[in-house]
Structure formats: C-alpha cells, structure tokens
Design a protein around this motif. Structure first.
Motif, short mmCIF file in Angstrom:
data_model
loop_
_atom_site.label_atom_id
_atom_site.label_comp_id
_atom_site.label_asym_id
_atom_site.label_seq_id
_atom_site.Cartn_x
_atom_site.Cartn_y
_atom_site.Cartn_z
N TYR A 1 0.83 -1.20 0.00
CA TYR A 1 0.00 0.00 0.00
C TYR A 1 0.86 1.25 0.00
CZ TYR A 1 0.88 0.39 5.04
OH TYR A 1 1.48 0.50 6.28
N HIS A 2 0.35 2.30 -0.65
CA HIS A 2 0.94 3.64 -0.65
C HIS A 2 -0.14 4.61 -0.17
CE1 HIS A 2 4.09 2.70 -4.05
NE2 HIS A 2 4.30 2.01 -2.95
N VAL A 3 0.30 5.65 0.54
CA VAL A 3 -0.59 6.74 0.93
C VAL A 3 -0.02 8.03 0.36
CG1 VAL A 3 -1.67 8.02 2.81
CG2 VAL A 3 -1.27 5.56 3.05
N ASN A 4 -0.78 8.72 -0.47
CA ASN A 4 -0.35 9.95 -1.11
C ASN A 4 -1.24 11.11 -0.69
OD1 ASN A 4 1.58 8.52 -2.71
ND2 ASN A 4 -0.07 7.90 -4.08
N ARG A 5 -0.63 12.25 -0.46
CA ARG A 5 -1.39 13.48 -0.27
C ARG A 5 -1.31 14.23 -1.60
NH1 ARG A 5 -1.90 17.79 4.62
NH2 ARG A 5 -2.98 19.41 3.44
N ILE A 6 -2.46 14.45 -2.20
CA ILE A 6 -2.54 14.99 -3.56
C ILE A 6 -3.17 16.37 -3.54
CG2 ILE A 6 -3.72 14.69 -5.78
CD1 ILE A 6 -3.31 11.68 -5.45
N THR A 7 -2.58 17.29 -4.31
CA THR A 7 -3.13 18.62 -4.51
C THR A 7 -3.41 18.80 -6.00
OG1 THR A 7 -1.84 19.51 -2.65
CG2 THR A 7 -2.78 21.10 -4.20
N VAL A 8 -4.66 19.08 -6.34
CA VAL A 8 -5.05 19.30 -7.73
C VAL A 8 -5.41 20.77 -7.89
CG1 VAL A 8 -6.57 18.60 -9.62
CG2 VAL A 8 -5.95 16.95 -7.84
N LYS A 9 -4.73 21.47 -8.77
CA LYS A 9 -4.97 22.89 -8.96
C LYS A 9 -6.32 23.11 -9.65
CE LYS A 9 -2.24 22.99 -13.23
NZ LYS A 9 -0.97 23.45 -13.84
N PRO A 10 -6.94 24.28 -9.51
CA PRO A 10 -8.21 24.56 -10.18
C PRO A 10 -8.14 24.28 -11.68
CG PRO A 10 -7.73 26.29 -8.60
CD PRO A 10 -6.51 25.41 -8.67
N GLY A 11 -9.08 23.50 -12.16
CA GLY A 11 -9.09 23.13 -13.57
C GLY A 11 -8.24 21.93 -13.90
N GLY A 12 -7.45 21.44 -12.93
CA GLY A 12 -6.59 20.29 -13.17
C GLY A 12 -7.38 19.00 -13.18
#
Length: 473
Positions: free
Chosen positions: A380-391
């Motif tokens: 297992y992997h745990v990722n913290r993801i940030t998606v920019k507006p419109g991404g």
C-alpha cells in the motif's frame, strides 16, 4: 529585437538532496524569492527583449510551463529536447526556430541556473555587447575573476576594440579548467576571465559559423525542427526525436567559439555565481554574524560558518562549524563545507543501488498539481494529492491496484465507469481494480485529498491512460 534563449536542460546532482534528476537546481528556490529559472527571466526586466525561449528536457516540460505561467511568461515558448545534446545543438534549435518565424533576432543565450547579484551591471554588459553583435560578431561574456578558481574554464582576452569606460576585447583563446598554480597565473596577469557560458549574436550569423565548422549538427537540428510538432494547448514545441538523437553531443565553445575569428569578450562584473556546490550557495546567501546561512525552521547554538536548509522539520545545530546540513522530506545531507564536491559519491551510490532518491523527491510535481508520497509499503501507498483549479487526472485504469480517495478540502468531480458525481470535504470514494476513472477539480481553490493505493503492484507503469488532457501516454 533581442530574443532571450534560456537553457534549462541540466540534470545536475551537485546540490543533492534538494536537486534531483527530475527536479534539478534550476527549478529550485535557492537564492531570492523565485526559482533560479524564474530569477533568470525576471532579471531581464529593463532590457528591450521579447518573451524568452526556454529549452528544456522533455521530462521537465510541465515543471517549466508551470514556473513560466507563475510569472506570466508562458506563450508558446518552450522547446523540448527528447535527449540532452549539450549547448551547441540547443542554441542551434533556438536559432532555427527564430528564423523559421521569419526573424533574425539577437539571441541572448543564458543558463537557467546562474546567480547574478547586480542586474544593472548585467544590463550594462548586454548593452555594451549589442553593437558588436549587430556587426556580426559572436559575443561571449567573461566574468571578472575574484580568485584563482579551478572549477571554471577561462577566456584570454586579446586586442581591445574600444576605449570606452566599458572595454570590449577580441577573444585570444579559450582554455580548459586549470590547476591552482595556473589559475593563480591567470589571475595575476589580468588578461583572463571566467567562461560564463552566456552569449549574444545574430541568429543567422551564428548559424553561418555553425554551418562552417559543424554542418553535421546544423543538419541534424534542421531535420529535427522541420518535423517538430507544436502543442499549442501546452505551449510546447517537440522536435523530432529520431533526428535529434543522431545529433552530436557538443558544447558551443568546442563547436564554434574556439574556432571562429569573430569571437568577442565583454567583461562582466555583476556578482555572478553558477552555484555549482553547497559551499557556493553559502557564499551567495545572507549570513548571520556567526557566518551561518539559514533557511527554514532552524535553531543554532555555538554554530558557525554553516549552511543549513530544511524543508519542514526543525533542524537544531549545536557546537558545529563549517557544515552543510540539508534536510528534505526523504533525505538528510550532513557534510563538511570543504568536501562538498563529494556529494556526487552519494548520488553514485543511490544510482548503483537503484534508489529513487537520486531521481525524484518524495513530493513530485505533475501537470495537474503535486503528489506527496507520505507512506510507502510493499502492498500500500498513501499519497497526499493537490489538484490545482481546472486540473484533472487522465481517464485511466489499473490492473493491479485499487484506490480509496478521501477529500480533505475543495471539491472533486469523479468519473467512475458510467457514474459522474461530486465529492466535498470529509467525503470519500472507492476505485476498484480495472475500473475506468478520472478525478477533476472543477472549483476555484486547490483540491486536497488523500489517496490510499492497495494491491500487488503499485508502480506508475500500471497506469493505463485511456485519454489524457496533457498529451501523456
């Protein structure tokens, strides 16, 4: 018209662990408020120049585009090299691209990873060079040396060409990196400058000399640019890979500048530094009365002459002297400032043991935002993801892993097979193995989420892209 050409294709490792193969030093904020690439662009303000043309590696394309977008300098102005072939082919591509648009500008060739403390002195040197470049000369900028440096090549000046307060000289010769005794002789003579790798010349004039001395490079670049593909949506120009791979690997010094009879050197005394090591970075940064250059959350007591840089965690240094301490999310470097050239031994070790730390950071940047790999375990992997507006992610599927998404802040649009729905803070969804899915940020603020991957195989080559907004395959 002056067209700045910024070479941003390096993948150097001398500033590991901050500099990695996929995030080299030109994209780091090491000196000033912006990345080194952004600082290079910003110091052009005050010169009569067009939007710069940036040449970079294919793998860095989204990083370059995002950094140019942040300073409003993104406008169909990125040439992508499928492989690195040194400075002569890179500049040749830039010259051919300019001429292909019906122009013959003065090309101001700059490296993306240099520090210049005095933009005003840099501007004056460029102004001094313009009349000679307009006459068909190939101008290089020679750094007025401040010591017997053995890590740089040198330029010996010849005949003085003007009697102004800012003299310009013919180039007598280029010389390789000297030993210390020779460097001291160069310094004492007053006839030598450090080779900066910065140039100014007409595009067509440069190509004339390239064709004269290295027609094989011109032919390969011409074929590569003739069959290039413009990605107008992403502001990239992709040159033909097969043609460019056949191009010889050659520096512009070897290819042209050491052979031409029209080389001119303009002295530059502007606080230049190529920041080739951690000790060089200590030299150019502001220091406390104890001689410490500090960045981030740092506590010191009886510490002197140190460079300490930390991403997030507190670093406490007590009773130490002359150290470099660099703390990133996945690695810590502690080294004597007099031995910083041996950082390459760490990188060699990481490569030989196939460790990811030489190539990528724990946090990586994507065209849609960024991904922080918080936990890595065998299944297992745990990722913290940030998606920019419109991404948005690609429409994709996985053969070996399932995913669970938990929204931390913002709004997510989820496409899962034939379903299309929104998720907001504290809501979650499950993506089964083999399911077609996509994540988008339809909102006006960044979308933050935790992604928990689980399965028998979790590497990126299990991403099967069905449709991608960013042209990835």
């Amino acid at each position: 018209m002056i067209l700045p050409v910024i070479m941003a294709g390096g993948t150097g490792s001398r500033l590991w662990p901050m500099s990695r193969e996929l995030y080299p030093k030109q994209f780091l904020r090491l000196h000033g408020d912006n990345s080194m690439l952004q600082e290079t662009v910003c110091r052009l303000k005050g010169l009569d120049v067009s939007v710069p043309l940036v040449i970079c590696n294919e793998e860095h394309r989204f990083l370059v585009a995002e950094q140019l977008r942040q300073i409003n300098q993104l406008k169909d102005n990125i040439i992508l090299e499928p492989v690195g072939r040194n400075t002569a082919p890179a500049i040749t591509l830039a010259a051919l691209s300019a001429i292909d648009k019906g122009l013959d500008p003065l090309l101001l060739v700059l490296a993306a990873d240099h520090v210049i403390e005095s933009p005003a002195a840099f501007h004056q040197a460029v102004q001094n060079a313009i009349p000679f470049a307009e006459q068909g000369k190939l101008v290089t900028f020679g750094i007025v040396p401040t010591g017997p440096e053995t890590g740089y090549g040198y330029i010996q000046r010849g005949t003085k060409l003007c009697t102004d307060a800012d003299p310009v000289f013919r180039v007598q010769r280029f010389v390789e990196k000297p030993d210390l005794a020779t460097a001291m002789q160069y310094l004492e003579s007053g006839e030598y400058y450090w080779n900066s790798g910065m140039f100014l010349f007409r595009a067509k004039r440069f190509l004339q000399e390239m064709t004269k001395f290295r027609p094989d490079i011109v032919d390969a670049c011409l074929k590569a640019i003739e069959t290039s593909q413009a990605d107008e949506q992403q502001d990239f120009i992709r040159v033909d890979k097969e043609s460019f791979i056949s191009c010889p690997d050659e520096s512009v010094d070897y290819a042209v500048m050491e052979k031409t009879t029209d080389a001119i050197v303009v002295p530059l005394d502007a606080g230049w530094n190529d920041v080739g090591s951690w000790s060089a970075l200590w030299e150019v940064n502001n220091k406390s009365i104890e001689g410490n250059a500090l960045s981030g959350d740092v506590f010191t007591h009886n510490a002197t002459n140190c460079y300490i840089n930390t991403d997030e965690k507190l670093v406490a240094a007590i009773g130490v002297d002359n150290l470099v301490i660099v703390n990133t999310k996945d690695a810590v470097l502690v080294i004597d400032k007099n031995q910083v050239q041996d950082v390459k031994k760490v990188v060699e070790y990481l490569k030989s043991h196939k460790r990811r730390e030489y190539r990528v950071h724990r946090e990586s940047y994507r065209p849609w935002g960024r991904n922080d790999n918080v936990v890595t375990a065998p299944r297992y992997h745990v990722n913290r993801i940030t998606v920019k507006p419109g991404g948005q992610f690609s429409l994709q599927m996985h053969h070996h892993r399932a995913e669970h998404w938990v929204i931390l802040s913002g709004t997510a649009r989820v496409i899962l097979e034939d379903k299309d729905y929104l998720l907001t803070e504290n809501e979650s969804t499950f993506i089964p193995i083999g399911a077609h899915h996509r994540l988008e940020n339809p909102g006006k603020i960044p979308l933050e989420l935790l992604e928990i991957q689980s399965g028998s195989y979790l590497e990126d080559d299990d991403i099967i892209r069905i449709k991608d907004h960013y042209g990835r395959c």
